[in-house]
Design a protein around this motif. Structure first.
Motif, PDB file in Angstrom:
ATOM      1  N   ARG A 166       0.812  -1.221   0.000  1.00 26.85           N
ATOM      2  CA  ARG A 166       0.000   0.000   0.000  1.00 26.85           C
ATOM      3  C   ARG A 166       0.841   1.264   0.000  1.00 26.85           C
ATOM      4  N   ASP A 167       2.100   1.168   0.402  1.00 23.37           N
ATOM      5  CA  ASP A 167       2.980   2.345   0.412  1.00 23.37           C
ATOM      6  C   ASP A 167       3.724   2.537  -0.903  1.00 23.37           C
ATOM      7  N   GLY A 168       3.505   1.635  -1.865  1.00 21.25           N
ATOM      8  CA  GLY A 168       4.149   1.762  -3.167  1.00 21.25           C
ATOM      9  C   GLY A 168       5.500   1.091  -3.273  1.00 21.25           C
ATOM     10  N   PHE A 169       5.918   0.378  -2.221  1.00 22.30           N
ATOM     11  CA  PHE A 169       7.202  -0.322  -2.273  1.00 22.30           C
ATOM     12  C   PHE A 169       7.030  -1.672  -2.987  1.00 22.30           C
ATOM     13  N   THR A 170       8.033  -2.026  -3.789  1.00 24.22           N
ATOM     14  CA  THR A 170       7.979  -3.303  -4.502  1.00 24.22           C
ATOM     15  C   THR A 170       8.212  -4.445  -3.526  1.00 24.22           C
ATOM     16  N   VAL A 171       7.255  -5.353  -3.474  1.00 13.86           N
ATOM     17  CA  VAL A 171       7.355  -6.536  -2.616  1.00 13.86           C
ATOM     18  C   VAL A 171       7.967  -7.711  -3.369  1.00 13.86           C
ATOM     19  N   ASP A 172       7.573  -7.863  -4.636  1.00 14.42           N
ATOM     20  CA  ASP A 172       8.077  -8.999  -5.414  1.00 14.42           C
ATOM     21  C   ASP A 172       7.873  -8.710  -6.895  1.00 14.42           C
ATOM     22  N   ARG A 173       8.702  -9.327  -7.678  1.00 10.44           N
ATOM     23  CA  ARG A 173       8.561  -9.290  -9.133  1.00 10.44           C
ATOM     24  C   ARG A 173       8.926 -10.681  -9.614  1.00 10.44           C
ATOM     25  N   ILE A 174       7.931 -11.433 -10.084  1.00  9.90           N
ATOM     26  CA  ILE A 174       8.119 -12.848 -10.302  1.00  9.90           C
ATOM     27  C   ILE A 174       7.549 -13.265 -11.653  1.00  9.90           C
ATOM     28  N   ALA A 175       8.290 -14.138 -12.364  1.00 10.79           N
ATOM     29  CA  ALA A 175       7.820 -14.735 -13.610  1.00 10.79           C
ATOM     30  C   ALA A 175       7.274 -16.120 -13.291  1.00 10.79           C
ATOM     31  N   VAL A 176       6.078 -16.407 -13.776  1.00  9.50           N
ATOM     32  CA  VAL A 176       5.394 -17.669 -13.468  1.00  9.50           C
ATOM     33  C   VAL A 176       5.277 -18.500 -14.737  1.00  9.50           C
ATOM     34  N   PRO A 177       6.022 -19.607 -14.859  1.00 11.45           N
ATOM     35  CA  PRO A 177       5.884 -20.484 -16.031  1.00 11.45           C
ATOM     36  C   PRO A 177       4.519 -21.173 -16.007  1.00 11.45           C
ATOM     37  N   VAL A 178       3.728 -20.958 -17.041  1.00  7.12           N
ATOM     38  CA  VAL A 178       2.365 -21.475 -17.114  1.00  7.12           C
ATOM     39  C   VAL A 178       2.318 -22.619 -18.129  1.00  7.12           C
ATOM     40  N   ARG A 179       1.607 -23.677 -17.774  1.00 10.02           N
ATOM     41  CA  ARG A 179       1.424 -24.772 -18.721  1.00 10.02           C
ATOM     42  C   ARG A 179       0.662 -24.281 -19.937  1.00 10.02           C
ATOM     43  N   THR A 180       0.954 -24.874 -21.087  1.00  4.35           N
ATOM     44  CA  THR A 180       0.449 -24.333 -22.347  1.00  4.35           C
ATOM     45  C   THR A 180      -1.067 -24.441 -22.452  1.00  4.35           C
ATOM     46  N   ALA A 181      -1.593 -25.655 -22.486  1.00  2.00           N
ATOM     47  CA  ALA A 181      -3.039 -25.811 -22.677  1.00  2.00           C
ATOM     48  C   ALA A 181      -3.617 -26.947 -21.856  1.00  2.00           C
ATOM     49  N   THR A 182      -2.799 -27.764 -21.271  1.00  2.00           N
ATOM     50  CA  THR A 182      -3.289 -28.890 -20.490  1.00  2.00           C
ATOM     51  C   THR A 182      -2.568 -28.909 -19.148  1.00  2.00           C
ATOM     52  N   GLY A 183      -3.108 -29.660 -18.233  1.00  2.00           N
ATOM     53  CA  GLY A 183      -2.481 -29.794 -16.937  1.00  2.00           C
ATOM     54  C   GLY A 183      -3.107 -28.888 -15.904  1.00  2.00           C
ATOM     55  N   ARG A 184      -2.542 -28.907 -14.730  1.00  2.00           N
ATOM     56  CA  ARG A 184      -3.075 -28.155 -13.613  1.00  2.00           C
ATOM     57  C   ARG A 184      -2.613 -26.695 -13.678  1.00  2.00           C
ATOM     58  N   PRO A 185      -3.356 -25.788 -13.012  1.00  2.00           N
ATOM     59  CA  PRO A 185      -2.899 -24.392 -12.934  1.00  2.00           C
ATOM     60  C   PRO A 185      -1.563 -24.294 -12.197  1.00  2.00           C
ATOM     61  N   THR A 186      -0.852 -23.212 -12.461  1.00  2.00           N
ATOM     62  CA  THR A 186       0.451 -22.974 -11.836  1.00  2.00           C
ATOM     63  C   THR A 186       0.280 -21.985 -10.692  1.00  2.00           C
ATOM     64  N   GLU A 187       0.860 -22.314  -9.548  1.00  2.00           N
ATOM     65  CA  GLU A 187       0.727 -21.479  -8.355  1.00  2.00           C
ATOM     66  C   GLU A 187       2.098 -20.965  -7.940  1.00  2.00           C
ATOM     67  N   ALA A 188       2.150 -19.703  -7.512  1.00  2.00           N
ATOM     68  CA  ALA A 188       3.410 -19.101  -7.088  1.00  2.00           C
ATOM     69  C   ALA A 188       3.127 -18.070  -6.002  1.00  2.00           C
ATOM     70  N   PRO A 189       4.073 -17.867  -5.060  1.00  2.00           N
ATOM     71  CA  PRO A 189       3.880 -16.860  -4.012  1.00  2.00           C
ATOM     72  C   PRO A 189       4.144 -15.455  -4.527  1.00  2.00           C
ATOM     73  N   LEU A 190       3.400 -14.493  -3.985  1.00  2.00           N
ATOM     74  CA  LEU A 190       3.633 -13.080  -4.278  1.00  2.00           C
ATOM     75  C   LEU A 190       4.235 -12.447  -3.022  1.00  2.00           C
ATOM     76  N   GLY A 191       5.525 -12.666  -2.843  1.00  2.00           N
ATOM     77  CA  GLY A 191       6.170 -12.232  -1.613  1.00  2.00           C
ATOM     78  C   GLY A 191       5.556 -12.958  -0.431  1.00  2.00           C
ATOM     79  N   ASP A 192       5.372 -12.236   0.656  1.00  2.00           N
ATOM     80  CA  ASP A 192       4.708 -12.791   1.843  1.00  2.00           C
ATOM     81  C   ASP A 192       3.257 -12.354   1.939  1.00  2.00           C
ATOM     82  N   LEU A 193       2.745 -11.698   0.895  1.00  2.00           N
ATOM     83  CA  LEU A 193       1.413 -11.121   0.991  1.00  2.00           C
ATOM     84  C   LEU A 193       0.316 -12.062   0.504  1.00  2.00           C
TER      85      LEU A 193
END
Length: 344
Positions: A166-193
Motif C-alpha cells: 500500500r505504500d508503493g514499495f515493490t514486494v516482489d517481481r516474479i515470472a510464473v511459467p504457465v502450462r500451455t493448454a493442459t495440466g493443472r494451474p500454476t501457483e506461485a507466491p507473491l512475496g509474503d502477501l
C-alpha cells in the motif's frame, strides 16, 4: 573343395597360367616345378579378430556411459540464468552432475503449426572462460558444451507479476511459467502477501506468437490466506488493486524447459559397432579362397577350395579352367566335390 582334371593343352605355359590366376585376383606362388598355388583374401581370418576386438570397445563405451551419464531438466524464463538448481533429475551419474555449467535463456524461438508450438528452439548464452558465447538450440541440433548437451524440448508462457504494498514499495517481481493448454494451474507466491494461481490457455485458444504475446489474456486467481481476493483475466498492463497492495501483469515472456545431458563414451560405442560390422564383413563376405594348379605331360589338375562353396566360386573356377585348358564341356576329364565342401 572343387577338383577339375583336363588334358594337357598343346600351348601350355606355366607363366601364362600364373598371369591368369593373378588376373582373377589371386596372389600366386610356385611351390614346385609343376605346380602353382594362389590365394585370394588371405587376410580374411583377421576379420574375426577385429570382430572380437569390438567387444572391448562396446564394453568400454558402456562403462563410460554408465558412470558419466547425467540427465536433468531446468525451467528458465527469457532472461533468466541457470544457477545450478535442477527442476528435476532423471538420472544421477556416479561421477556427479555437470560442473561449472553456466548458461542463460536469451530468447525462445517457437515455430507454429495450426496454432501449436512445434520445432521448438531457443538462443542460449553459455558462460565460459574467455567470455560468453550465444548458441542456437533446436530439437535435432542441440548445442554441446564439452560433454554436456543442452536440448530445448518444451515451452510456454511466463507472465511477469509486479507486486507492490500500500505504500508503493515493490514486494516482489516474479515470472510464473504457465502450462500451455493442459495440466493443472500454476501457483506461485507473491512475496509474503499472497499467492497467485495462473490457469493454462483455454481449450481451442491458439498459442500466441511473439507479435501477439503482449495482448494475450490469462485467467488469474489471487489468494490471501486461502481466501480468493481476485479472479479474472489479465493482459500486459492490467493491474488489480487489493486491500493490501497492487498486483500488476507487467510483461509476458516465454519459458523453456532445457534438458541437460552429460555423458561420455558414445563415440566409443559407435566405434565398437563400426569395428564389429567391419570385422564381420571382412570375415564373411571377403572369405578366403585357395587355388592349386598341378600338371604333368598328360593332364592339368585344378583344385579350388573356399570357406563357402558358393555359385560365384563355382563360376569363377569354371572360367579359370576354360582360360587354362579350354571350355570345360570339351576338355574336362573329371569334376568332383569333396565332402568338406562347406566349412565355416
Amino acid at each position: 573343395e572343387r577338383d577339375h582334371v583336363a588334358a594337357m593343352p598343346d600351348d601350355w605355359s606355366a607363366g601364362e597360367a600364373a598371369r591368369t590366376l593373378r588376373g582373377y585376383g589371386y596372389a600366386v606362388q610356385r611351390p614346385g616345378e609343376h605346380s602353382l598355388f594362389g590365394v585370394k583374401h588371405r587376410t580374411a581370418p583377421l576379420g574375426f579378430l577385429l570382430f572380437h576386438m569390438s567387444f572391448f570397445l562396446l564394453c568400454a563405451g558402456g562403462v563410460a556411459l554408465y558412470y558419466t551419464r547425467f540427465a536433468g531438466t531446468v525451467v528458465l524464463t527469457e532472461g533468466q540464468s541457470f544457477d545450478g538448481a535442477f527442476s528435476d533429475v532423471q538420472r544421477h551419474a556416479p561421477t556427479g552432475p555437470p560442473r561449472d555449467l553456466r548458461f542463460s535463456l536469451v530468447e525462445v524461438e517457437p515455430r507454429f503449426e495450426d496454432g501449436e508450438p512445434v520445432h521448438l528452439g531457443a538462443r542460449l548464452r553459455i558462460e565460459r572462460a574467455g567470455g560468453a558465447v550465444e548458441v542456437a538450440s533446436r530439437v535435432n541440433h542441440p548445442p554441446r558444451w564439452g560433454s554436456t548437451t543442452l536440448l530445448v524440448n518444451e515451452a510456454g508462457l511466463a507472465p511477469v507479476f509486479w507486486v507492490q504494498d500500500r505504500d508503493g514499495f515493490t514486494v516482489d517481481r516474479i515470472a510464473v511459467p504457465v502450462r500451455t493448454a493442459t495440466g493443472r494451474p500454476t501457483e506461485a507466491p507473491l512475496g509474503d502477501l499472497a499467492r497467485v494461481v495462473v490457469f493454462p490457455l483455454e481449450a481451442g485458444q491458439d498459442f500466441p506468437g511473439r507479435d501477439r504475446l503482449q495482448a494475450t489474456r490469462l485467467r488469474v486467481l489471487v489468494l490471501r490466506e486461502e481466501r480468493p481476493e481476485f479472479e479474472g483475466t489479465l493482459a500486459v498492463g492490467d493491474a488489480v488493486d487489493l486491500p493490501w497492495g497492487t498486483v500488476a501483469l507487467h510483461e509476458m515472456r516465454y519459458w523453456a524447459m532445457v534438458r541437460v545431458i552429460r555423458e561420455r563414451g558414445g563415440g566409443i560405442l559407435i566405434a565398437g559397432f563400426v569395428v564389429g560390422i567391419s570385422g564381420l564383413v571382412w570375415r564373411l563376405v571377403l572369405h578366403r579362397r585357395e587355388i592349386a594348379v598341378t600338371w604333368d605331360a598328360d593332364e592339368v589338375r585344378l583344385v579350388g577350395r573356399s570357406e563357402y562353396l558358393t555359385r560365384h566360386f563355382d563360376r569363377e573356377l569354371d572360367a579359370i579352367q576354360d582360360t587354362l585348358t579350354g571350355p570345360a564341356g570339351t576338355t574336362s576329364i573329371d569334376a568332383t566335390v569333396s565332402g568338406d565342401a562347406r566349412r565355416t
